[in-house]
Design an enzyme around this catalytic site. Structure first.
Site, PDB file in Angstrom:
ATOM      1  CG  ASP A 689      -2.030   0.892   1.218  1.00 56.31           C
ATOM      2  OD1 ASP A 689      -2.904   0.917   0.178  1.00 56.31           O
ATOM      3  OD2 ASP A 689      -2.010   1.794   1.815  1.00 56.31           O
ATOM      4  CG  LEU A 956       3.705  -1.060   8.434  1.00 47.88           C
ATOM      5  CD1 LEU A 956       4.729  -0.651   9.564  1.00 47.88           C
ATOM      6  CD2 LEU A 956       3.024  -2.232   8.678  1.00 47.88           C
ATOM      7  CB  THR A 957       1.233   4.636   4.544  1.00 50.53           C
ATOM      8  OG1 THR A 957       1.289   3.596   3.369  1.00 50.53           O
ATOM      9  CG2 THR A 957       2.806   5.384   4.571  1.00 50.53           C
ATOM     10  CB  CYS A 958      -2.292   0.623   4.555  1.00 51.11           C
ATOM     11  SG  CYS A 958      -1.361  -0.699   5.197  1.00 51.11           S
ATOM     12  CG  HIS A 959      -2.400  -0.970   8.994  1.00 40.84           C
ATOM     13  ND1 HIS A 959      -3.856  -1.579   8.769  1.00 40.84           N
ATOM     14  CD2 HIS A 959      -1.561  -2.176   8.203  1.00 40.84           C
ATOM     15  CE1 HIS A 959      -3.576  -2.807   7.972  1.00 40.84           C
ATOM     16  NE2 HIS A 959      -2.457  -2.778   7.864  1.00 40.84           N
TER      17      HIS A 959
END
Length: 990
Positions: A689, A956-959
């Site tokens: 992501d 973790l950019t998506c989270h």
């Protein structure tokens, strides 16, 4: 007393002995039978008289019958209250509402097709007849050679009564039949005509026959209270006493000082100011009565003395009929009758006596008096039920109820005024709702009879009142009754033809605030109830078809409110249960991924899949009706919608545009719209992501930079717009549109420095001067100054010729060099704005739009308002770092008072504004705040255990997950954090 004049007949019609006939001036005769005449009529073949409920008829001399017949009493077992003679026979109305038809041989028999109908009015033409029932329905029978039955062009005619369905719902006051044409009049003065129109007798401006009822628009709002049809002409009477005539004028029967036909209604000028109280048309002549002066005027054919003026000639100007002083002083004129070659006046002595004719009755309507009788208990329940059934089973009866009679406002019924007295309606329905027996009976009749009978193609504005009355009634019901009737009403509204629905929307836009909010609340409650059932895990396939009906009505009302600038707010339409449904879906997804799949509980998995599919199907039906979604729900739907697969892009970091364009150029539309984007970089070939967000960040920074030459920029270089002249290939705008749509689909906030006009145009909302001001403030404010200029000057020293992006443009090509004046300045500004934001960029914007909708489902996009769409794609700059801190959660060995966490927030507070923005980009992949605000950023922090002191923080950019090493001191933490956010964006590991 019966006065008569005209063609020679048997002395006194044999109503009295010859020596009892009184002879006045100008051939006028009068009789006073021992048994008074209650009603009478004269046609081409017969004259008929009603005395004491019994009918006598006399055959009139004609071309086929050269002498008068004898007066003959018909041997009927019924009490007759009205007779109307036509071309060949007659129609009789029986006390109680039955109809008999009399043929040439005077044989009477019941009319078929009107069983169980109570008729209140009858009319008879040459070869066709009409009846109006108590519940407001029109029935016709006879020949249909010119469309005089109003059924349809190819209808052959009928000997039995046929329902004119197109008039269902119109509350009628009167019917009239001419030679071969027909007319009806509504309670609010709307006139409908149909049939033969050879002389313009329909008043429609032409001589074309009509086969269905057609509104005579020239008579709208003229307060028409009476109509009468002649052989080939028509007369109408307004409440103030004004007479209009139209049709054949060959005998002077129009009264216009001429013998020519009139195709439009025209005032009889000679009667102006006379306050006419009654009109009636004969074959070729017309009679009018003025009650205040007890005068009767006549005009038209007088060759057989039927004008009563002593002349045997045609007259085109109204002249008084020379009635005797006895008639004027001792009697009151009750009814004028004009036949083929005869005229009659039916009068009674004052005060009225028992033999007066029964007054013409109107259709049954609901009023305060009737409700009072129901509530008082003074009538047997059986009678009350009968009344309820009659009123609430008939749209015409309801549409004629609760009219605003003060100042005759209901006569102003039009697209702007429905004619209802809203206060009276409300108080009446409140009274009714307090009586459980009454309301239960009403609900049964409305549900079983009224709603199924509603015509999807109603005629006239008055037919739509029922759609305003029923919601107010339904609101008073209990929950179960309310939901069922609301659904049935919604179905009927959605079945309306487009023109009728548009008119109903106009009525909604003008409803009182309380009514409008009540309408919204009614359909909102029904919608919320069904959505709640889904969210509560109650699967019901019926809901999937029922729910959209309610929401479609809400969406229609919402659009009406937006267009009409009503005070009702967007929040009034939002259904919070939608958020609960989305939460249920998210929970199902989480449970399936985290628990059930691991445990291999097949039955539970299948149940959840079924519930998920069902909920998804319901939501898919609702996304095109976005008024019920709040912004959080819209974003949640976008974030959690089910993808059908992955659409991969394999890219070189050094050639993002080149590689992405080459692959997007060939991508199938279905994959672009329905597949989640996956980005692979050739340097590592990992699908993350992070890669996707990094791709969107970089590709839009590159596309929207001045060096790309794709766009023009405003004076301070903060905003872009499409160019009037292309500097790059047109295809790039198509591909740019695809990229914008992909960012939207994949919930990515990107660098898109465009004014709101871009997002308006995508949603087919016309850009405004405010949008130009946002882009070019100096130019926009100059145009605003032109609009606000208050001095009265004719010319403003400007012309319609402008220069935009170096190109000279004529805003009005038809008039080059046109000057801007005080009177056309709004037009000038509109054209200026339209050129910059629309016309000058039409070609390139259409390419962009084509690309955008190749990759984006239009229904999903239309969930959003323009401001919301910009927020979803671009984010905002409302950086509230305190909220970020408050919403942060800690995992592993971290907690709020952990020394490393305390140091982290101290370092964060010391960062510059730009460094904090860089941290947000590092954490989420977005440089700006999501549209839902900083509260939507739920940062999680956990320790990174496998590290050295040289290790940088990872994200973790998506989270929105920050993995933070436990550094020995605050200074090291600050150094490493700044290094990470400045140098490692887009290249960290997930």
């Amino acid at each position: 007393m019966l006065c008569f004049w005209g063609a020679q007949v048997r002395e006194g019609f044999e109503l009295v002995k010859p020596d009892q006939v009184r002879h006045g001036k100008c051939g006028i005769q009068s009789v006073c039978p021992r048994t008074a005449v209650q009603d009478m009529s004269a046609g081409r073949s017969f004259a008929g008289f009603i005395r004491d409920g019994k009918v006598s008829v006399l055959r009139l001399r004609s071309e086929d019958y050269n002498h008068d017949g004898k007066l003959k009493q018909l041997q009927l077992k019924y009490k007759i209250i009205q007779i109307v003679c036509g071309g060949d026979g007659a129609v009789l109305l029986v006390d109680g509402g039955n109809v008999l038809i009399m043929d040439k041989s005077t044989v009477c028999k019941p009319l078929k097709g009107l069983e169980n109908r109570q008729v209140i009015q009858i009319a008879c033409g040459d070869h066709h007849s009409m009846a109006l029932t108590k519940d407001g329905q029109v029935f016709v029978w006879g020949e249909n050679s010119h469309g005089q039955l109003g059924l349809r062009k190819d209808h052959p005619g009928s000997p039995s009564a046929q329902h004119v369905q197109s008039l269902s719902g119109v509350p009628l006051a009167q019917i009239s039949a001419g030679g071969d044409h027909s007319f009806v009049l509504s309670l609010s003065g709307v006139v409908f005509g149909w049939g033969k129109n050879s002389a313009g007798q329909l008043g429609l401006g032409d001589t074309t026959d009509r086969h269905v009822p057609t509104v005579v628009n020239r008579l709208n709002r003229k307060k028409t209270v009476s109509i009468s049809c002649g052989g080939e002409h028509t007369a109408t009477l307004s409440k103030g006493g004004t007479v209009f005539t139209f049709g054949s004028g060959g005998s002077g029967q129009l009264g216009h000082k001429s013998f020519r036909d009139e195709h439009h209604p025209r005032v009889v000028a000679e009667l102006w100011g006379s306050e006419v109280s009654q009109i009636t048309c004969g074959r070729h002549h017309t009679l009018v009565s003025v009650a205040s002066s007890k005068l009767i005027y006549s005009f038209g054919c007088g060759t057989q003395g039927q004008l009563g003026n002593g002349e045997m000639i045609n007259t085109s100007v109204p002249y008084p009929v020379d009635l005797s002083a006895e008639c004027n002083d001792e009697y009151t004129i009750e009814k004028l009758i004009a036949g083929e070659n005869h005229s009659f006046v039916l009068s009674f002595k004052e005060p009225g006596n028992e033999s007066k004719p029964i007054p013409s009755r109107g259709i049954l309507t609901l009023d305060d008096r009737m409700i009072g009788r129901w509530l008082s208990g003074s009538e047997p329940w059986k009678m009350i039920k009968k009344d309820i059934n009659k009123v609430f089973s008939s749209a015409a009866s309801l549409n004629g109820s609760f009219l605003k009679t003060s100042c005759d406002q209901h006569y102003q019924t039009s697209e702007d005024h429905c004619g209802l007295d809203f206060d009276l309606v409300k108080t009446s329905f409140v009274k009714i709702s307090k009586n459980e027996s009454l309301i239960s009976e009403i609900v049964k009749v409305v549900q079983q009879t009224l709603l199924p009978s509603l015509n999807p193609n109603p005629v006239g504005e008055e037919s739509l009142r029922v759609y305003l009355l029923l919601p107010e009634l339904i609101r008073r019901l209990k929950k179960q009754q309310r939901t069922e009737l609301t659904e049935a009403l919604a179905s009927k509204i959605l079945q309306l033809d487009p023109d009728s629905l548009k008119l109903l929307e106009k009525y909604w836009s003008r409803l009182p605030d309380g009514w409008l909010k009540g309408l919204v609340k009614l359909f909102k409650k029904a919608s919320a109830y069904l959505i709640g059932r889904i969210a509560a895990d109650t699967m019901n396939l019926d809901i999937q078809t029922r729910l959209p009906k309610f929401v479609q009505i809400l969406q229609l009302v919402y659009q009406v409110c937006c267009s009409a600038n009503r005070s009702i707010t967007k929040s009034d339409f939002i259904i919070n249960e939608i958020n609960e449904l989305l939460d249920v879906l998210q929970t199902i997804n989480d449970d399936m991924l985290n628990n059930l799949v691991m445990l291999h509980l097949a039955e539970q998995i299948q149940a959840m899949i079924d519930q998920q599919n069902f909920s998804d199907a319901v939501l898919k039906n609702l996304i095109s009706l976005p008024c019920i979604f709040n912004l959080e729900a819209k974003c949640s739907y976008m974030k959690n919608r089910a993808w059908k697969g992955c659409f991969p892009l394999t890219l070189r970091r050094t050639a993002l545009l080149e590689d992405s364009f080459s692959q997007l150029r060939m991508a199938p539309q279905q994959q672009l719209q329905e597949f989640c984007l996956s980005v692979f970089y050739t340097e590592d070939m990992k699908r993350t992501d992070v890669n996707k967000r990094d791709f969107f960040h970089n590709v839009f920074e590159e596309l929207c930079a001045p060096e790309s030459l794709m766009f023009m920029y405003n004076d301070n270089q903060t905003m872009s717009w499409f160019p009037a002249q292309l500097s790059v290939e047109k295809e790039k705008y198509f591909l740019f549109g695809i990229l914008c749509a992909l960012a939207f689909n994949n919930n990515s906030v990107v660098h898109l420095p465009f004014p709101l006009a871009l997002f308006k145009k995508l949603l087919n909302v016309k850009p405004s001067l405010e949008d130009l001001i946002e882009f070019e403030s100096v130019l926009g404010k100059s145009l605003q100054y032109i609009l606000d200029y208050s001095e009265e000057v004719e010319e403003m020293e400007m012309i319609y010729t402008i220069v935009w992006q170096g190109i000279e443009v004529e805003l009005d090509p038809a008039e080059p060099g046109k000057k801007v004046t005080n009177s056309n300045r709004e037009d000038f500004v509109d054209k200026y704005v339209d050129h910059i934001l629309n016309k000058s960029v039409e070609e390139v914007f259409e390419e962009f739009k084509r690309g955008f909708f190749k990759a984006c489902d239009r229904c999903i996009l239309e969930m959003f308002e323009p401001e919301e769409l910009r927020g979803v794609l671009v984010g905002n700059e409302e950086y509230d770092w305190d909220i970020l801190k408050q919403n942060t959660t800690y995992e592993g060995s971290f907690y709020a008072e952990h020394p490393t966490i305390i140091s982290f927030w101290e370092v964060f507070d010391e960062l510059t504004s730009n460094e904090k923005k860089a941290f947000l980009l590092f954490l989420t992949g977005f440089e700006k705040v999501p549209i839902l605000g900083m509260s939507a950023v739920k940062m999680r922090v956990r320790p990174l255990f496998i590290f050295t002191q040289d290790h940088l923080p990872e994200a973790l950019t998506c989270h929105a997950l920050l993995e933070l090493p436990v550094y020995q001191n605050k200074e090291t933490l600050k150094t490493k954090l700044i290094e990470a956010i400045n140098h490692k964006r887009g290249f960290w590991e997930e």
